[in-house]
Scaffold this motif. Structure first.
Motif, PDB file in Angstrom:
ATOM      1  N   ILE A   1       0.846  -1.190   0.000  1.00 18.07           N
ATOM      2  CA  ILE A   1       0.000   0.000   0.000  1.00 18.07           C
ATOM      3  C   ILE A   1       0.885   1.245   0.000  1.00 18.07           C
ATOM      4  CG2 ILE A   1      -0.164  -0.086   2.516  1.00 18.07           C
ATOM      5  CD1 ILE A   1      -2.954   1.123   2.292  1.00 18.07           C
ATOM      6  N   ARG A   2       0.491   2.236  -0.760  1.00 11.91           N
ATOM      7  CA  ARG A   2       1.233   3.494  -0.824  1.00 11.91           C
ATOM      8  C   ARG A   2       0.381   4.609  -0.242  1.00 11.91           C
ATOM      9  NH1 ARG A   2       2.140   8.046  -4.363  1.00 11.91           N
ATOM     10  NH2 ARG A   2       4.325   8.734  -4.190  1.00 11.91           N
ATOM     11  N   ILE A   3       0.882   5.215   0.838  1.00  9.92           N
ATOM     12  CA  ILE A   3       0.179   6.315   1.501  1.00  9.92           C
ATOM     13  C   ILE A   3       1.053   7.561   1.559  1.00  9.92           C
ATOM     14  CG2 ILE A   3      -0.820   7.104   3.687  1.00  9.92           C
ATOM     15  CD1 ILE A   3      -1.811   4.283   4.175  1.00  9.92           C
TER      16      ILE A   3
ATOM     17  N   HIS B   1     -10.793   7.834   2.605  1.00 12.94           N
ATOM     18  CA  HIS B   1      -9.560   7.051   2.656  1.00 12.94           C
ATOM     19  C   HIS B   1      -9.316   6.330   1.332  1.00 12.94           C
ATOM     20  CE1 HIS B   1      -6.395   4.406   4.111  1.00 12.94           C
ATOM     21  NE2 HIS B   1      -7.078   3.377   3.645  1.00 12.94           N
ATOM     22  N   PHE B   2     -10.353   5.714   0.785  1.00 11.45           N
ATOM     23  CA  PHE B   2     -10.162   4.972  -0.457  1.00 11.45           C
ATOM     24  C   PHE B   2      -9.982   5.918  -1.651  1.00 11.45           C
ATOM     25  CE2 PHE B   2     -11.591   1.530   2.189  1.00 11.45           C
ATOM     26  CZ  PHE B   2     -10.849   0.462   1.716  1.00 11.45           C
ATOM     27  N   ARG B   3     -10.506   7.105  -1.564  1.00 16.01           N
ATOM     28  CA  ARG B   3     -10.193   8.113  -2.586  1.00 16.01           C
ATOM     29  C   ARG B   3      -8.719   8.483  -2.517  1.00 16.01           C
ATOM     30  NH1 ARG B   3     -15.295  12.330  -1.938  1.00 16.01           N
ATOM     31  NH2 ARG B   3     -16.816  11.174  -3.214  1.00 16.01           N
ATOM     32  N   MET B   4      -8.214   8.595  -1.284  1.00 11.39           N
ATOM     33  CA  MET B   4      -6.797   8.877  -1.108  1.00 11.39           C
ATOM     34  C   MET B   4      -5.939   7.769  -1.707  1.00 11.39           C
ATOM     35  SD  MET B   4      -3.971   7.905   0.844  1.00 11.39           S
ATOM     36  CE  MET B   4      -4.751   7.061   2.209  1.00 11.39           C
ATOM     37  N   LEU B   5      -6.336   6.512  -1.478  1.00 11.74           N
ATOM     38  CA  LEU B   5      -5.591   5.389  -2.041  1.00 11.74           C
ATOM     39  C   LEU B   5      -5.575   5.466  -3.570  1.00 11.74           C
ATOM     40  CD1 LEU B   5      -6.665   2.308   0.126  1.00 11.74           C
ATOM     41  CD2 LEU B   5      -4.616   3.734   0.341  1.00 11.74           C
TER      42      LEU B   5
ATOM     43  N   VAL C   1      -5.490   9.260   7.649  1.00 17.79           N
ATOM     44  CA  VAL C   1      -5.132   9.030   6.244  1.00 17.79           C
ATOM     45  C   VAL C   1      -6.349   9.143   5.319  1.00 17.79           C
ATOM     46  CG1 VAL C   1      -3.004   7.740   6.544  1.00 17.79           C
ATOM     47  CG2 VAL C   1      -5.173   6.542   6.828  1.00 17.79           C
ATOM     48  N   ASP C   2      -6.885  10.341   5.205  1.00 18.23           N
ATOM     49  CA  ASP C   2      -7.934  10.593   4.226  1.00 18.23           C
ATOM     50  C   ASP C   2      -7.341  11.383   3.058  1.00 18.23           C
ATOM     51  OD1 ASP C   2      -7.514  13.044   5.357  1.00 18.23           O
ATOM     52  OD2 ASP C   2      -9.625  13.532   5.639  1.00 18.23           O
TER      53      ASP C   2
ATOM     54  N   HIS D   1       0.056  -0.235  -7.617  1.00 20.28           N
ATOM     55  CA  HIS D   1      -0.602   0.717  -6.724  1.00 20.28           C
ATOM     56  C   HIS D   1      -1.819   1.380  -7.364  1.00 20.28           C
ATOM     57  CE1 HIS D   1       3.298   1.150  -4.186  1.00 20.28           C
ATOM     58  NE2 HIS D   1       2.432   0.370  -3.567  1.00 20.28           N
ATOM     59  N   LYS D   2      -1.888   1.372  -8.681  1.00 26.21           N
ATOM     60  CA  LYS D   2      -3.057   1.972  -9.341  1.00 26.21           C
ATOM     61  C   LYS D   2      -4.340   1.217  -9.005  1.00 26.21           C
ATOM     62  CE  LYS D   2      -1.333   1.240 -13.437  1.00 26.21           C
ATOM     63  NZ  LYS D   2      -1.123   1.186 -14.920  1.00 26.21           N
ATOM     64  N   TYR D   3      -4.177   0.006  -8.469  1.00 27.44           N
ATOM     65  CA  TYR D   3      -5.347  -0.802  -8.093  1.00 27.44           C
ATOM     66  C   TYR D   3      -5.524  -0.914  -6.580  1.00 27.44           C
ATOM     67  CZ  TYR D   3      -4.502  -2.298 -12.903  1.00 27.44           C
ATOM     68  OH  TYR D   3      -4.277  -2.324 -14.258  1.00 27.44           O
TER      69      TYR D   3
END
Length: 367
Positions: A145-147, A348-352, A257-258, A157-159
């Motif tokens: 995971i990239r944060i 959070h998932f938008r951030m991912l 992490v948002d 990471h695009k997925y």
């Protein structure tokens, strides 16, 4: 392993908001001893509930629906117990005497973890430097995971906003059976080893013992005692971890992490750009603070700003501290955010999704 040069916060000035805030909290909220009693009763009640559900697995587990029901209830209770009771005890905030907090934390070993190791990660790194790249190991745990903005970007990471839906429910399994061993024996990017002189040998023994005992009573004893196929018990045990992890991840992803998260870095000399208290306000957020159910389940995570500013205070005090924080935030023009948990998870998932692709400099205004 060489010692690291720790990040340094800006020194506090004479008109620091936190000095005034802390004085007000001490003189008002913390004098309510009934909130201390409530925390102790809640914590012991959750511990009793977990072992009650475990007993129900052994008593009623021959009926498959009840087997899965009580394993799932055990998993949920395990996470709620950890988020509330063990979390407070680790900060010395559950019982008044430090030795009582220490004794209670040994119960955490029954859940397969090692409290000595976790406290170095959580208090020594996350609470000391929340959201600081390469220091907050509660956020940076794996290259899957990239944060952090400075983390390597890989094609997969695009997925990550898709596949993390399937990985997050395995969070507790990863913690107990992978992450703990990486922190004890791993050499690459091992910040735990860089902030402690030496990992005590007894903690290594205790780490193995905790995991063996946890597997024996939660998995192997039901396999031996129940008239169920071994794979049915194994699947129910997996449901314990998946249900608990799914509940717990909400707390983990909602507070730091948002899509609007800040990740303050240091300059060449290791200096951060804010005071300790201001830094906590910048990188920490609340969620569902008005929900009694959320406050019961997530303890110090719904009022997470209060927790980061007052980590040595039990979570039952936080609903009364948060209004004070809001007032100071308005008065001093400080950053403060609180939103519903569904907004936090969505953000959070938008951030991912955003962190999984290269930044467009035309959109970020860096051209």
């Amino acid at each position: 392993m060489e010692k690291l040069k720790r990040p340094v916060y800006v020194k506090v000035g004479t008109d620091d908001f936190f000095k005034k805030m802390r004085l007000e909290v001490n003189e008002t909220v913390l004098k309510n001893s009934s909130l201390y009693v409530l925390n102790v009763v809640k914590s012991l009640g959750l511990l009793a509930a977990f072992f009650l559900f475990y007993a129900c697995i052994l008593i009623f587990g021959n009926k498959t629906p009840l087997l899965f029901l009580f394993y799932i209830l055990s998993g949920i209770t395990m996470i709620v117990l950890f988020i509330n009771a063990f979390h407070d005890a680790a900060h010395g905030a559950l019982f008044k005497k430090p030795k009582h907090n220490e004794w209670f934390l040994y119960v955490l070993e029954l859940f397969g973890s090692n409290h000595w190791l976790w406290m170095r990660r959580h208090i020594g790194l996350h609470h000391a430097y929340p959201n600081v790249p390469d220091w907050d190991v509660d956020i940076k745990q794996s290259k899957i995971i990239r944060i952090f903005p400075n983390s390597p970007l890989f094609n997969y990471h695009k997925y990550q906003h898709i596949y993390m839906w399937f990985i997050y429910p395995l969070y507790s399994l990863n913690w107990i059976y992978i992450r703990d061993f990486k922190d004890i024996f791993g050499k690459k990017d091992n910040y735990v080893k860089k902030i402690v002189e030496k990992i005590p040998r007894q903690e290594i023994y205790r780490l193995f013992a905790a995991k063996i005992i946890n597997l024996i009573y939660l998995l192997f004893i039901p396999m031996m005692l129940l008239n169920q196929p071994w794979y049915t018990v194994l699947l129910a045990w997996l449901c314990l971890h998946m249900s608990g992890s799914a509940l717990g991840v909400v707390a983990l992803v909602s507070t730091h992490v948002d899509e609007d998260a800040n990740f303050p870095g240091t300059d060449e000399e290791g200096n951060l750009s804010a005071t300790w208290a201001m830094h906590q306000m910048i990188v920490t957020k609340d969620f569902s603070t008005e929900s009694k159910l959320a406050n019961f389940l997530y303890g110090g995570f719904t009022h997470h700003v209060a927790h980061h500013l007052f980590p040595g205070v039990g979570h039952t005090y936080y609903p009364y501290i948060t209004p004070i924080i809001r007032r100071y935030a308005e008065e001093y023009n400080l950053p403060y955010t609180s939103y519903p948990f569904y907004h936090a998870v969505r953000s959070h998932f938008r951030m991912l999704k955003n962190k999984g692709v290269k930044e467009n400099i035309l959109m970020t205004g860096e051209i």
